[in-house]
Design a protein around this motif. Structure first.
Motif, PDB file in Angstrom:
ATOM      1  N   ARG A  55       0.834  -1.209   0.000  1.00 22.19           N
ATOM      2  CA  ARG A  55       0.000   0.000   0.000  1.00 22.19           C
ATOM      3  C   ARG A  55       0.863   1.252   0.000  1.00 22.19           C
ATOM      4  O   ARG A  55       0.545   2.234  -0.698  1.00 22.19           O
ATOM      5  CB  ARG A  55      -0.936  -0.002   1.214  1.00 22.19           C
ATOM      6  N   HIS A  82      -9.326  -7.077   6.199  1.00 26.24           N
ATOM      7  CA  HIS A  82      -8.594  -5.846   5.905  1.00 26.24           C
ATOM      8  C   HIS A  82      -8.825  -5.445   4.452  1.00 26.24           C
ATOM      9  O   HIS A  82      -7.905  -5.516   3.621  1.00 26.24           O
ATOM     10  CB  HIS A  82      -7.093  -6.053   6.147  1.00 26.24           C
ATOM     11  N   GLY A 103      -8.933  -2.707   2.992  1.00 24.07           N
ATOM     12  CA  GLY A 103      -8.054  -1.641   2.518  1.00 24.07           C
ATOM     13  C   GLY A 103      -6.667  -2.117   2.146  1.00 24.07           C
ATOM     14  O   GLY A 103      -5.918  -1.401   1.491  1.00 24.07           O
TER      15      GLY A 103
END
Length: 207
Positions: free
Chosen positions: A126, A156, A158
């Protein structure tokens, strides 16, 4: 005699359940063949800090995949989980000795197990805005790794990413008996996860 047959039938049923569960585990969630990065799952180094056989083969496979153009970057993941040597650093140093540029390697030094390998690697992805990875590990270990990867977006979202797993070769020094035992143990762990789920933690909440 009936009792022997009964327990034999139970054993065969258990073996079938383990095999069916293993076969049902996906090895990818995307059809792409090139990725933003390669993730190499950690394994303990030898007591003297040199790469252990499993660790060596995982890195060598990552080297082959990198040189084949599968991805332009490699994440080595694993902390000092089982001895004083940081798995990611041992793997990175070995990869560099095999011709991989140091700037192509990111060391993830915190993870203590496979779930944390995926969690911390996804955080690195990320931060680099990477969205896909080929995940390399020992062939016996990939079923469990794939189950974690499959469950990860639920806990998760994201940090979710596109992935496929890719096996390293068995170390040449491992006997057929050792290979069969390791493979059976990992397949049994996969069935246990299927039945009972993952241990609850902040890295992969049970659900």
């Amino acid at each position: 005699m009936r009792l022997v047959r009964f327990f034999l039938a139970l054993l065969l049923l258990a073996i079938a359940a383990v095999a069916i569960n293993r076969a049902a585990i996906p090895n990818h969630n995307t059809a792409v063949t090139h990725f933003d990065t390669i993730i190499v799952l950690g394994y303990p180094a030898n007591p003297d800090g040199t790469p252990s056989p499993d660790e060596r083969e995982r890195v060598l496979e990552a080297v082959r995949q990198y040189k084949a153009g599968i991805a332009p970057a490699i994440i080595m993941t694993g902390g000092a989980a089982h001895n004083r040597f940081v798995e990611a650093h041992v793997m990175a140093a070995f990869a560099i000795s095999q011709g991989i540029p140091a700037e192509a390697i990111t060391e993830e030094r915190q993870a203590q197990n496979t779930i944390q390998n995926i969690f911390y690697s996804s955080e690195i992805m990320r931060s680099h805005q990477w969205h896909s990875a080929e995940v390399i590990s020992s062939s016996a270990h990939l079923g469990r790794a794939a189950m974690i990867l499959q469950a990860f977006p639920k806990s998760h979202p994201g940090l979710a990413f596109d992935w496929r797993t890719h096996p390293a070769s068995w170390p040449a020094e491992y006997s057929l008996i050792r290979r069969a035992f390791t493979d059976s143990l990992e397949a049994s762990r996969c069935l246990q996860i299927r039945i009972f789920g993952f241990p609850k933690s902040r890295f992969l909440p049970k659900g």
